[in-house]
Design an enzyme around this catalytic site. Structure first.
Site, PDB file in Angstrom:
ATOM      1  CD  GLU A  62      -3.180  -0.531   0.216  1.00  0.00           C
ATOM      2  OE1 GLU A  62      -3.099   0.595  -0.315  1.00  0.00           O
ATOM      3  OE2 GLU A  62      -4.119  -1.309   0.018  1.00  0.00           O
ATOM      4  CB  SER A  63       2.099   3.241   2.445  1.00  0.00           C
ATOM      5  OG  SER A  63       2.457   2.379   3.522  1.00  0.00           O
TER       6      SER A  63
END
Length: 305
Positions: free
Chosen positions: A137-138
């Site tokens: 995700e990040s």
């Protein structure tokens, strides 16, 4: 937020998986998505009245098998129009797995490792799977923000974040700590909703985390339409292309009134497909060098010794 306040949601007298599923349906359908307006259920449904309003969730509590019957039952079942639903199995999709290089996660584990493990222990989730989600995700950047507005380590969408903030009584979901608390809770709810799917519940929950629960319900509906076992991710994922506009003829047969999937058209179907593949790949890599947090993992490790 008062320490431990959010834990009461799950910890009081072991709330059953079925109840969690119902809470998920209420929270996600009524508060977050509102995408089931085009989905029809049997006229004699004990939980839906003539206007389509939910009237008796107690029935679901007493009849857990009805939950997914409700989710996968769609307009085509009541249509008296003749159509061909012959077995059409899409060609197997092959993707190239990403090159895995151990990221610099020491700071994250030092600062938030205990929190992640504590939260995961509540929901019986392997903390290494959460690390894999954060990786995808990040890339472990707490300041990351996507073009769509998703933010934080768990890349929570603004509308979802607002709902989780209210539900968990958090002051915000932007800080790394609260983003983790909200994101792990959100994923745990998705996992719980697919509990009847066995080990594959984690993949279905990942697909829902990425593309939305409504899209995955549509995917289950399509697989069920072709008489496939919709509880097996490796089977169901091959039907992701059928959510795209290229298969509008199939949509018209399944969703007779709306003529399209309840969660909308998904032309970028490769994103959730790759997302699940990548996260599960990272998860397997983390399992090689990070200890597990669940009792069953500890028992397996001791047996190997």
């Amino acid at each position: 937020m008062t320490p431990g306040l959010h834990k009461k949601i799950f910890s009081r007298k072991k709330i059953t998986v079925v109840l969690v599923s119902v809470l998920l349906i209420i929270a996600f359908i009524n508060s977050f998505t509102g995408v089931y307006k085009n989905v029809r259920v049997r006229n004699n449904s004990p939980v839906i009245d003539s206007s389509g309003t939910d009237t008796n969730f107690i029935y679901i509590l007493k009849n857990p098998d009805y939950l997914f019957d409700l989710l996968t039952y769609n307009e085509y079942a009541e249509s008296d129009k003749a159509f061909d639903n012959k077995d059409i199995t899409p060609k197997r999709i092959i993707i190239k797995r990403p090159f895995f290089r151990k990221p610099e996660i020491d700071n994250l584990i030092d600062n938030y490792g205990e929190l992640i493990i504590e939260e995961c222990n509540q929901y019986k989730i392997d903390w290494r799977l959460i690390l894999a989600i954060i990786h995808q995700e990040s890339n472990f950047d707490s300041t990351a923000r996507s073009h769509a507005g998703a933010f934080g380590l768990m890349q929570i969408m603004p509308r979802t974040g607002a709902g989780l903030q209210s539900q968990l009584q958090l002051e915000e979901t932007g800080t790394a700590k609260n983003n983790l608390i909200a994101g792990i809770y959100y994923y745990a709810n998705l996992v719980a909703s697919f509990d009847a799917f066995g080990k594959d519940k984690y993949q279905f929950a990942l697909a829902s985390y990425n593309a939305g629960l409504s899209r995955v319900v549509d995917l289950l509906t399509i697989a069920n339409f072709y008489n496939k076992d919709y509880k097996i991710w490796d089977t169901v994922k091959q039907y992701l292309p059928y959510l795209s506009s290229a298969y509008d003829s199939v949509h018209k047969k399944i969703w007779v009134n709306s003529q399209k999937p309840s969660g909308g058209i998904l032309n970028n179907w490769t994103e959730p497909y790759n997302y699940v593949e990548y996260v599960m790949y990272y998860y397997e890599q983390y399992k090689k060098f990070l200890p597990g947090n669940l009792p069953e993992e500890t028992k397996k490790k001791n047996r190997r010794k």
